[in-house]
Motif scaffolding. Sequence first.
Motif, PDB file in Angstrom:
ATOM      1  N   GLN A 209       0.838  -1.203   0.000  1.00 38.58           N
ATOM      2  CA  GLN A 209       0.000   0.000   0.000  1.00 38.58           C
ATOM      3  C   GLN A 209       0.872   1.252   0.000  1.00 38.58           C
ATOM      4  O   GLN A 209       0.577   2.217  -0.713  1.00 38.58           O
ATOM      5  CB  GLN A 209      -0.931  -0.004   1.223  1.00 38.58           C
ATOM      6  CG  GLN A 209      -2.056  -1.018   1.135  1.00 38.58           C
ATOM      7  CD  GLN A 209      -2.924  -1.004   2.381  1.00 38.58           C
ATOM      8  OE1 GLN A 209      -2.428  -0.921   3.508  1.00 38.58           O
ATOM      9  NE2 GLN A 209      -4.222  -1.071   2.194  1.00 38.58           N
ATOM     10  N   PHE A 210       1.946   1.238   0.808  1.00 35.86           N
ATOM     11  CA  PHE A 210       2.870   2.374   0.813  1.00 35.86           C
ATOM     12  C   PHE A 210       3.579   2.506  -0.528  1.00 35.86           C
ATOM     13  O   PHE A 210       3.762   3.616  -1.043  1.00 35.86           O
ATOM     14  CB  PHE A 210       3.904   2.209   1.932  1.00 35.86           C
ATOM     15  CG  PHE A 210       3.383   2.521   3.305  1.00 35.86           C
ATOM     16  CD1 PHE A 210       3.176   3.828   3.697  1.00 35.86           C
ATOM     17  CD2 PHE A 210       3.100   1.509   4.196  1.00 35.86           C
ATOM     18  CE1 PHE A 210       2.697   4.130   4.959  1.00 35.86           C
ATOM     19  CE2 PHE A 210       2.617   1.785   5.462  1.00 35.86           C
ATOM     20  CZ  PHE A 210       2.420   3.107   5.849  1.00 35.86           C
ATOM     21  N   MET A 211       3.998   1.386  -1.093  1.00 40.40           N
ATOM     22  CA  MET A 211       4.682   1.416  -2.388  1.00 40.40           C
ATOM     23  C   MET A 211       3.781   1.985  -3.472  1.00 40.40           C
ATOM     24  O   MET A 211       4.231   2.753  -4.330  1.00 40.40           O
ATOM     25  CB  MET A 211       5.144   0.003  -2.760  1.00 40.40           C
ATOM     26  CG  MET A 211       6.254  -0.531  -1.874  1.00 40.40           C
ATOM     27  SD  MET A 211       6.585  -2.303  -2.106  1.00 40.40           S
ATOM     28  CE  MET A 211       7.189  -2.321  -3.806  1.00 40.40           C
ATOM     29  N   SER A 212       2.507   1.621  -3.423  1.00 37.15           N
ATOM     30  CA  SER A 212       1.563   2.149  -4.404  1.00 37.15           C
ATOM     31  C   SER A 212       1.374   3.646  -4.219  1.00 37.15           C
ATOM     32  O   SER A 212       1.362   4.415  -5.197  1.00 37.15           O
ATOM     33  CB  SER A 212       0.218   1.422  -4.266  1.00 37.15           C
ATOM     34  OG  SER A 212      -0.754   1.976  -5.130  1.00 37.15           O
ATOM     35  N   TRP A 213       1.224   4.077  -2.967  1.00 36.78           N
ATOM     36  CA  TRP A 213       1.037   5.504  -2.672  1.00 36.78           C
ATOM     37  C   TRP A 213       2.234   6.321  -3.155  1.00 36.78           C
ATOM     38  O   TRP A 213       2.075   7.420  -3.709  1.00 36.78           O
ATOM     39  CB  TRP A 213       0.838   5.692  -1.165  1.00 36.78           C
ATOM     40  CG  TRP A 213       0.885   7.119  -0.709  1.00 36.78           C
ATOM     41  CD1 TRP A 213       0.209   8.180  -1.237  1.00 36.78           C
ATOM     42  CD2 TRP A 213       1.674   7.641   0.372  1.00 36.78           C
ATOM     43  NE1 TRP A 213       0.518   9.334  -0.551  1.00 36.78           N
ATOM     44  CE2 TRP A 213       1.412   9.032   0.435  1.00 36.78           C
ATOM     45  CE3 TRP A 213       2.540   7.063   1.292  1.00 36.78           C
ATOM     46  CZ2 TRP A 213       2.017   9.846   1.389  1.00 36.78           C
ATOM     47  CZ3 TRP A 213       3.134   7.873   2.236  1.00 36.78           C
ATOM     48  CH2 TRP A 213       2.872   9.253   2.280  1.00 36.78           C
ATOM     49  N   LEU A 214       3.433   5.784  -2.986  1.00 37.88           N
ATOM     50  CA  LEU A 214       4.651   6.515  -3.352  1.00 37.88           C
ATOM     51  C   LEU A 214       5.136   6.176  -4.758  1.00 37.88           C
ATOM     52  O   LEU A 214       6.277   6.492  -5.113  1.00 37.88           O
ATOM     53  CB  LEU A 214       5.748   6.226  -2.324  1.00 37.88           C
ATOM     54  CG  LEU A 214       5.438   6.729  -0.907  1.00 37.88           C
ATOM     55  CD1 LEU A 214       6.490   6.252   0.076  1.00 37.88           C
ATOM     56  CD2 LEU A 214       5.330   8.245  -0.869  1.00 37.88           C
ATOM     57  N   GLN A 215       4.271   5.566  -5.566  1.00 31.49           N
ATOM     58  CA  GLN A 215       4.501   5.346  -6.995  1.00 31.49           C
ATOM     59  C   GLN A 215       5.788   4.563  -7.262  1.00 31.49           C
ATOM     60  O   GLN A 215       6.660   4.995  -8.024  1.00 31.49           O
ATOM     61  CB  GLN A 215       4.541   6.688  -7.742  1.00 31.49           C
ATOM     62  CG  GLN A 215       3.316   7.569  -7.524  1.00 31.49           C
ATOM     63  CD  GLN A 215       3.444   8.903  -8.213  1.00 31.49           C
ATOM     64  OE1 GLN A 215       3.382   8.982  -9.440  1.00 31.49           O
ATOM     65  NE2 GLN A 215       3.634   9.960  -7.440  1.00 31.49           N
ATOM     66  N   TYR A 216       5.888   3.395  -6.651  1.00 30.99           N
ATOM     67  CA  TYR A 216       7.090   2.583  -6.797  1.00 30.99           C
ATOM     68  C   TYR A 216       7.408   2.268  -8.257  1.00 30.99           C
ATOM     69  O   TYR A 216       8.580   2.329  -8.665  1.00 30.99           O
ATOM     70  CB  TYR A 216       6.938   1.279  -6.006  1.00 30.99           C
ATOM     71  CG  TYR A 216       8.044   0.286  -6.294  1.00 30.99           C
ATOM     72  CD1 TYR A 216       9.334   0.511  -5.821  1.00 30.99           C
ATOM     73  CD2 TYR A 216       7.801  -0.861  -7.049  1.00 30.99           C
ATOM     74  CE1 TYR A 216      10.355  -0.391  -6.099  1.00 30.99           C
ATOM     75  CE2 TYR A 216       8.818  -1.757  -7.328  1.00 30.99           C
ATOM     76  CZ  TYR A 216      10.095  -1.521  -6.854  1.00 30.99           C
ATOM     77  OH  TYR A 216      11.103  -2.399  -7.137  1.00 30.99           O
TER      78      TYR A 216
END
Length: 322
Positions: A209-216
């Motif tokens: 979820q964090f990776m998605s939010w920060l546009q991994y």
Amino acid sequence: VCGMTNYSIALRNCEHVARYIQSGVWVSFQMSETGSLRNMFVKEMSLNTNKVNTLPIELQPKEHTIHTIFKEWKLAVHLISTKAVLTAADNDAQNIVVLGPTGCGKSTLINLMFNATINETGSSPLSVTRELQITKGFINICGNSTNNVPQKVKVNVIDTLGFCDSIFTAEQVLTMIKTTVKINVAHIDKVVIICSGRIEGEHAKAIKQFMSWLQYEKYMTNFVFIYNKAECMNPGEKTQAILHMSEMLGASQTEGITFQMFSGDGIAVKQKIKHNLALGFPPSASFEQIKEDYLKLSYATAPFRAETNERIPVEDKYCTIL
């Protein structure tokens, strides 16, 4: 909550006090990015949004004596100060956000980054870090390819609340971190994601979820994944741990990027920064025992040169200080 004084609906309301008693965290989800109270007061608080969900002065922990961990180490980030919020004066610094489940060793690795006993550490089912903590410093890195003159780069290292805590759900922790990060920074330059032990499905889900939010997918080279507490593993087991972590999180096995850093004796050297690492730092280990992993940690978490770094934008229409 009865008998409370100095009440503030936005900054010191009943939910703040009740959750602080329950968990030690000063948070009101009504003041989170989608909370009903935030929507009511955000325009009136345009100059004070960075105070949302931060501890009142009376509850802030007392300063403790900070000690150097290894006197032999010369590549650490130089400590300037610790603080709860950032201001416009911090705009020129590179922002490094450290994320990970409770108990993975985030605070320990941040201490090693600065080679100083900045953060409280410990093994507990509850996150030792009970609010967003920001440590300011600077590090000397090489200039451009034709100029090896040291370039002083300011750094803000942001230690976040551990998720998969036994009190807060992963969604609640995600909300808290997103709200406080968006209020404090306009861009993120590096994301350090730390895991250790068995990576549970809930851990992987929260990290994704964090990776998605920060546009991994768009900013892969800005991410570093560390499998921590690997001191008892042999090289083959470390490789398997990295592969398993990468598979669980959907992290790419990239070759890394070449980067110029100063060695401990002040000589400019080219290093390939790996984005997927397995590291171990036993509490009682000597400097020589952890030197190799310490070097990998320092290179992996070092800031980029400002002119070559593509920054991750943190979009928030309520962010007014940066």
